[in-house]
Design an enzyme around this catalytic site. Structure first.
Site, PDB file in Angstrom:
ATOM      1  N   LYS A 129      -4.035  -4.807  -4.104  1.00 22.42           N
ATOM      2  CA  LYS A 129      -4.913  -5.097  -2.960  1.00 22.42           C
ATOM      3  C   LYS A 129      -6.248  -5.641  -3.458  1.00 22.42           C
ATOM      4  CE  LYS A 129      -2.573  -1.649  -0.132  1.00 22.42           C
ATOM      5  NZ  LYS A 129      -2.460  -0.259   0.297  1.00 22.42           N
ATOM      6  N   GLN A 174      -6.396   5.298   0.531  1.00 22.41           N
ATOM      7  CA  GLN A 174      -5.013   5.051   0.102  1.00 22.41           C
ATOM      8  C   GLN A 174      -4.181   6.334   0.229  1.00 22.41           C
ATOM      9  OE1 GLN A 174      -3.445   2.063  -0.949  1.00 22.41           O
ATOM     10  NE2 GLN A 174      -1.597   3.319  -0.918  1.00 22.41           N
ATOM     11  N   ASP A 209      -7.414  -0.211   7.618  1.00 24.17           N
ATOM     12  CA  ASP A 209      -5.976   0.094   7.594  1.00 24.17           C
ATOM     13  C   ASP A 209      -5.451   0.448   8.991  1.00 24.17           C
ATOM     14  OD1 ASP A 209      -3.799   0.078   5.945  1.00 24.17           O
ATOM     15  OD2 ASP A 209      -3.996   2.161   5.304  1.00 24.17           O
TER      16      ASP A 209
END
Ligand code: NAP
Length: 283
Positions: free
Chosen positions: A52, A96, A119
């Site tokens: 990412k 994450q 996200d």
């Protein structure tokens, strides 16, 4: 033979567009910044985050990494999130998944400001999706809708089956398909006759976490099959999907491969949300 839905190729188009959006922001003195909180002791998480970061840097974005581990306390994690919420130079934050087991992930997500939720997985973002309000959409299902759009796959009125009901994937996927007027069923580990339910589906999304569970003879001929699964299998290199590709590709009308399908579009959608957050900060 099914059409291959090439998420990697599509992600290249999206990333080229992102680089242009980032350049336009930089011309206004804003550099989009996506910060990451990651469990440093989890090699898979670190590998995903590195990819990412690489794609973010290629698009011209910046970002800091906050590493947490088995010694990090819940309060320390909440303090990191508080600092990121308060820092106007940070546009997006990625927590994450998974965090170290002793930490309360839901409490961390509740603490993160929805305006920085790149996200799209905080309860606030999921609530906005449920209510049909504007907000950041969950990156993996968002990437899947981009694949469907790119390949002109209209789900209106179609029977869609989503296997999996996690809050990061199955549930928001079902809601996004519903938003697009599909007739949606959600299957899970207690669903009876799963293979029969799959055979009824025009659109089948596998988000299970079980290698090659969905076989070709579970698939309705001509159906669109989206494989969100990423599974490690001993003795096999790389990641394996939730769908048995070799048999499914013979029956489906269109199918995403693993790798090169959903994964790259998840990353592209995460970065796109972070750039949108930066754009909103100047508008
Ligand atoms: P998760 O939280 O473990 O959820 C899995 C879901 O599958 C649960 O709802 C579970 O049902 C259901 N399930 C498990 N076994 C089943 C069975 N035998 N039959 C029917 N349903 C079953 O997983 P997740 O985080 O949603 O991830 C799912 C998969 O997507 C994993 O392979 C993950 O690595 C992958 N993933 C990919 C991306 C990407 O970018 N491509 C992003 C995130 C995740 P219950 O609710 O009843 O337990």
């Amino acid at each position: 033979m099914a059409t291959i839905l090439d998420g990697l190729a599509l992600s290249k188009i999206v990333r080229a567009e992102l680089a242009e959006r980032v350049a336009a922001l930089k011309a206004k003195g804003i550099t989009p910044r996506l910060d990451v909180v990651v469990a440093a002791q989890d090699p898979a998480s670190v590998a995903y985050v590195n990819m990412k970061k690489k794609w973010a840097a290629a698009a011209g974005m910046i970002g800091e990494q906050f590493e947490i581990d088995d010694n990090t306390t819940q309060q320390e994690l909440i303090d990191i999130i508080g600092q990121l919420n308060a820092n106007p130079e940070v546009h997006g934050v990625l927590l994450q998944h998974p965090l170290p087991k002793h930490l309360d992930e839901n409490a961390a997500l509740l603490a993160l400001g929805a305006e920085k939720d790149a996200d799209g997985i905080t309860p606030a973002s999921l609530g906005r999706l449920t209510a049909g309000l504007d907000g950041f959409r969950c990156a993996t299902p968002l990437g899947i809708t981009k694949i469907l759009d790119h390949y002109n796959i209209d789900v209106t009125g179609k029977r869609a089956l989503v296997i999996g009901r996690s809050h990061i994937l199955g549930k928001p996927m079902a809601l996004m398909l519903l938003e697009r007027n599909a007739t949606v069923t959600i299957a899970h580990s207690k669903t009876l006759d799963l293979a029969d339910r799959c055979r009824e589906a025009d659109i089948l999304v596998a988000a299970v976490g079980r290698a090659e569970m969905v076989k070709g003879d579970w698939i309705k001929p001509g159906a669109t099959v989206i494989d969100a699964g990423y599974n490690k299998v001993e003795g096999r290199k790389g990641d394996v999907g939730d769908v048995h590709f070799e048999s499914a590709v013979e029956v489906a009308g269109a199918i995403t491969p693993v790798p090169g399908g959903v994964g790259p579009m998840t990353v592209a959608s995460l970065l796109s949300n972070a750039v949108t957050a930066a754009e909103k900060s100047v508008s």
